[in-house]
Scaffold this active site. Structure first.
Site, PDB file in Angstrom:
ATOM      1  N   HIS A 223       0.832  -1.202   0.000  1.00 11.58           N
ATOM      2  CA  HIS A 223       0.000   0.000   0.000  1.00 11.58           C
ATOM      3  C   HIS A 223       0.871   1.258   0.000  1.00 11.58           C
ATOM      4  CE1 HIS A 223      -2.220   3.130   2.345  1.00 11.58           C
ATOM      5  NE2 HIS A 223      -3.119   2.889   1.413  1.00 11.58           N
TER       6      HIS A 223
ATOM      7  N   GLU B   7       2.094   1.875  -3.419  1.00  9.87           N
ATOM      8  CA  GLU B   7       1.019   2.448  -4.246  1.00  9.87           C
ATOM      9  C   GLU B   7       1.007   3.972  -4.083  1.00  9.87           C
ATOM     10  OE1 GLU B   7      -3.134   1.672  -2.944  1.00  9.87           O
ATOM     11  OE2 GLU B   7      -3.189   3.806  -3.441  1.00  9.87           O
ATOM     12  N   HIS B   8       1.058   4.440  -2.834  1.00  5.23           N
ATOM     13  CA  HIS B   8       1.070   5.893  -2.612  1.00  5.23           C
ATOM     14  C   HIS B   8       2.283   6.540  -3.277  1.00  5.23           C
ATOM     15  CE1 HIS B   8      -1.814   7.209   0.710  1.00  5.23           C
ATOM     16  NE2 HIS B   8      -2.212   5.998   0.385  1.00  5.23           N
TER      17      HIS B   8
ATOM     18  N   GLU C 281      -4.630   7.891   7.156  1.00  8.17           N
ATOM     19  CA  GLU C 281      -5.498   6.938   6.457  1.00  8.17           C
ATOM     20  C   GLU C 281      -5.794   5.740   7.369  1.00  8.17           C
ATOM     21  OE1 GLU C 281      -3.954   5.547   2.729  1.00  8.17           O
ATOM     22  OE2 GLU C 281      -5.777   4.434   2.241  1.00  8.17           O
TER      23      GLU C 281
END
Lengths: 430, 422
Positions: free
Chosen positions: A65, A68-69, A140
């Site tokens: 993840h 991905e950012h 998040e």
């Protein structure tokens, strides 16, 4: 290009595996204005442990993840700036087993395709950029932690698969994210972001030949990465005990989950899709609004519209999670377990109910066919053969109640069950 | 095509062969009064789940399965000053179904049954049925606090319209109001809704218009009426000072919500500059709020602004750490100042315009969006061709955006505070 024709639905799928290993799927939709492209990487949150060229690597939870950012953050610009110039919408998301990057646009498809392929295939990582992302990801993580439904779901999965990569949230947690270094990010990228580990699915307004040409030209400009030998390591230890896992959170009513961990083997490819559809049909027969069992729970006021279930069949694992808000959590758990235990016996008698369910599912597939987001979102390019929703509907049509009963029996016979209960301090249990 | 089923009941068709499904929506509308909110929300539940013929949730559900999983729903909406009960159904086109299927007539019969023959005993809704759905509604209303972002939005709205319950109250009512409704009273209310509302029917897809029009003519309650007329635009009372609200909760994140009055409405000369202002301010992933609060300062994952052109309001919401609340509040004000001063690149402005045009063109790929667009244009009495819409977007300049930004006046702030892990 290989052409797969679906004359019943007036649709076609074009498939081409490129020289560098990237597989391209093109699904033109006549009359549509918009084009949606999804570049999928066969790499998700569970892939944090692997053998790379014979050496074992263990990475912090949340690395996929995080990566991905970071893909959006380039040397002196943000990728959103590029999409903003063309007016396309763009997004990305990470699941247990995949990372998907997508855009949708009514304009400049070629330009957007180049942006998409380039930003995912040409990384730019620095120490400073890695550190700056941590604050955003912490927020998040905290946002998801603040959502009791999300917590209930992920806690249940953690209880089904304790001491494994599946017990971590997809984004990891604040301490694990804090541990991520520039070297981790680079290593993960070089290991998994490889053309042969990616698929590109494009649906909507497109000319197949021309689109393929654009993609090939883009790929020809890039050097293929050095080959590596990667073996993913995922051990999913069996749980020693089954039972209710309680936790406390500020919720209006107790939240109950019941998780079922599949321990039976799931076939690959199209047969795997058949397995998934059969399990869904099984749950529909016993836990949808069409079922006597649901109706009884509803009128006994043990469940309401907050009741739902979902089934996930992913690379290396499959599970179901049933969830509901209720004032009678223990009664609900008891009743659900009773219902589930009777499925293998009762299912054979549900001939007309099954026909009705097939009817409904068939209509649902027709509904999905109008949405290029759904067509592309539903597609999994990593199961060995292309299976689109047009294939799924054919699998459904030929499915019999005996097929469903056989799959259901195999799944339930060996499934392990864990329940979750989230409630306030003050909420009494029934 | 436009048809009149009866006086006060219009039907608009949006024919297209692009989709494999069709959709029908029926809007029953009247002026918004908060006393009706809980009643209409519960009524929507009761109309959705049973009828005289299908007298259990199970039977309705099975009928929908029989009709190839048609998606049926009854819901409540508010368009500015207009309160709306919306019945909608989406269903596959006959050509994808087994030969000789005639689903449209079946769908129309089903709608007629659900709307005109609810599950009643004498002059009230069946009591057991009523009670279970009343209870479920109360539980739903109580559960909203579990969704922190949505809960904050509702509290912000209440603060914004501190002296105006018709606009400050949540559209679904409160638990207390819902509990106070009785079955006979609700049935009586339904009689009024059915006989007095303005009814707008919209039908999109590949359907035989005669079948649809004749189907609706069979609705015995769809007879002449003279609905009252009113302005859709909501103009709030002036307030002396900024309204503030705070709640402390156990949780992992604080939610900061800020509302501004922005007195520019759909169809106004400044409408397009206002839409673009919002995109630049916080409405897109290139906006000043996103870039400066999130990307440059890592203060939030979610921060966004929205603009409602029916009520003349703009708002900002962010999920943040409690300790950063003051700083983020300052930063939001700074970004607004930047908007007034025009401190953003030409490239960003052009991109935002491009994105709006791109999305406008993309809407045509969604049947629901086509129907919604048609309906909003109808009730606002304002429509533009796609070409005009695009040229108006293109024509917006910096001065106009700055003029819009200057009109933003802070009106309400709601802080849902959580000081650490729960």
């Amino acid at each position: 290009m290989e052409l797969i024709d679906y004359p019943n639905y007036n649709e076609k799928l074009y498939v081409q595996k490129l020289a560098n290993g990237l597989t391209v799927y093109l699904q033109p939709k006549a009359g549509f204005n918009k084009t949606t492209a999804v570049l999928g990487v066969n790499y998700g949150s569970i892939d944090s442990e692997f053998m790379l060229n014979g050496e074992k690597v263990v990475q912090p939870a949340g690395i996929a993840h995080f990566l991905e950012h970071k893909m959006f953050d380039k040397k002196d610009y943000d990728v959103f700036e590029l999409f903003n110039k063309t007016g396309a919408r763009s997004n990305a998301f990470t699941s247990f087993t995949k990372t998907n990057y997508l855009f949708s646009t009514a304009e400049s498809v070629k330009e957007n395709l180049d942006i998409l392929l380039d930003f995912v295939q040409i990384p730019y990582f620095t120490q400073q950029k890695v550190e700056r992302e941590k604050g955003i990801i912490d927020q998040e993580i905290n946002m998801y932690k603040n959502d009791p439904d999300n917590q209930a779901y992920f806690e249940t999965i953690a209880n089904l698969y304790p001491h494994s990569v599946l017990s971590n949230d997809i984004a990891g947690d604040v301490p694990s994210v804090d541990k991520i270094t520039l070297e981790d990010v680079e290593l993960a990228y070089n290991t998994f972001y490889r053309p042969e580990n990616m698929s590109l699915f494009i649906a909507g307004k497109l000319d197949p030949d021309q689109t393929l040409e654009w993609i090939e030209a883009n790929q020809a400009r890039k050097q293929s990465p050095e080959p590596v030998t990667v073996k993913r390591l995922m051990t999913l230890p069996q749980t020693d005990s089954e039972g209710i896992h309680r936790s406390t959170m500020d919720v209006s009513r107790p939240k109950v989950t019941l998780g079922l961990r599949g321990n039976d083997p799931v076939p690959k490819g199209r047969e795997g899709l058949k397995y998934e559809i059969a399990i869904s049909a099984m749950f529909d027969l016993f836990l949808s609004e069409n079922s006597i069992e649901y109706d009884k729970l509803y009128h006994d006021e043990i469940i309401d519209d907050s009741f739902s279930w979902e089934f996930e069949n992913e690379r290396g694992f499959h599970f179901a999670v049933i969830s509901c808000d209720t004032t009678q959590p223990l009664e609900l758990i008891k009743r659900l377990k009773e219902i589930i235990s009777t499925i293998p016996d009762k299912i054979h008698n549900l001939t007309s109910e099954f026909q009705l369910q097939k009817n409904e599912l068939f209509g649902n597939y027709i509904e999905m066919m109008d949405s290029e987001e759904t067509i592309s979102g539903q597609f999994d390019g990593f199961i060995g053969e292309p299976v689109t929703i047009y294939d799924e509907v054919e699998i459904l049509k030929s499915m019999t109640l005996d097929d469903v009963a056989a799959v259901a029996t195999d799944f339930l016979k060996t499934a392990t069950v864990q329940e979750g209960l989230i409630q306030n301090h003050e909420q009494p249990t029934d | 095509m436009k048809y009149e089923i009866a006086k006060g009941i219009g039907l608009t068709t949006i024919p297209t062969t692009k989709f494999k499904n069709s959709k029908i929506i029926i809007n029953f509308t009247f002026r918004a009064h908060h006393e009706n909110y809980a009643k209409l929300a519960l009524l929507a539940e009761l109309l959705e789940n049973c009828s005289a013929k299908y007298d259990s949730e199970l039977l309705v559900s099975r009928q929908l399965s029989k009709m190839y999983g048609a998606s049926f729903g009854v819901t409540v909406l508010r368009y500015g000053n207009q309160h709306t009960l919306q019945v909608s159904i989406t269903f596959p086109n006959d050509k994808y179904l087994p030969p000789k299927s005639e689903l449209t007539s079946e769908i129309l019969d089903f709608l007629r049954e659900m709307i005109e023959d609810p599950f009643v005993d004498g002059d009230q809704f069946n009591l057991a049925y009523f009670r279970i759905h009343q209870n479920n509604m109360v539980n739903y209303l109580d559960s909203i606090q579990d969704n922190k972002g949505f809960f904050s939005t509702l509290q912000l709205q209440k603060l914004y319209y501190s002296n105006d319950q018709d606009h400050g109250s949540f559209l679904m009512g409160t638990p207390k109001e819902t509990k106070a409704i009785t079955s006979p009273k609700l049935y009586e209310f339904y009689g009024q809704v059915l006989s007095q509302s303005k009814i707008s029917i919209l039908v999109g897809g590949d359907l035989d218009e005669n079948v649809v029009v004749n189907g609706f003519k069979k609705f015995r309650s769809f007879v002449d009426r003279t609905p009252d007329t009113f302005d859709l635009k909501v103009v709030p009372d002036n307030v002396e000072k900024v309204q503030r609200g705070t709640k402390n909760i156990a949780g992992s994140q604080s939610v900061l919500s800020i509302a501004y009055r922005l007195p520019i409405y759909f169809g106004d000369a400044q409408y397009f500059p206002a839409v673009i202002f919002n995109q630049l301010f916080g409405g897109s992933s290139r906006s000043l709020l996103f870039t400066n609060v999130r990307e440059k300062n890592s203060m939030a994952y979610d921060i966004h602004s929205s603009y409602n052109s029916l009520v003349g309001m703009a708002s900002v919401q962010a999920g943040i750490d409690y300790k950063n609340e003051e700083r983020v509040t300052e930063m939001v004000a700074e970004q607004l100042k930047q908007m007034i001063d025009g401190h953003y690149s030409d490239e960003l402005l052009e991109g935002v315009k491009q994105a709006l045009i791109n999305q406008h063109r993309s809407e045509a790929d969604h049947l629901s969006a086509l129907i919604e667009k048609q309906y909003v244009q109808q009730i606002m009495g304002f429509s533009l061709s796609d070409a005009d819409w695009e040229s108006q977007v293109e024509a917006v300049n910096r001065e106009q955006i700055s003029e819009v930004a200057k009109q933003m006046s802070l009106r309400a702030v709601y802080q849902l505070n959580s000081r650490g892990q729960s």
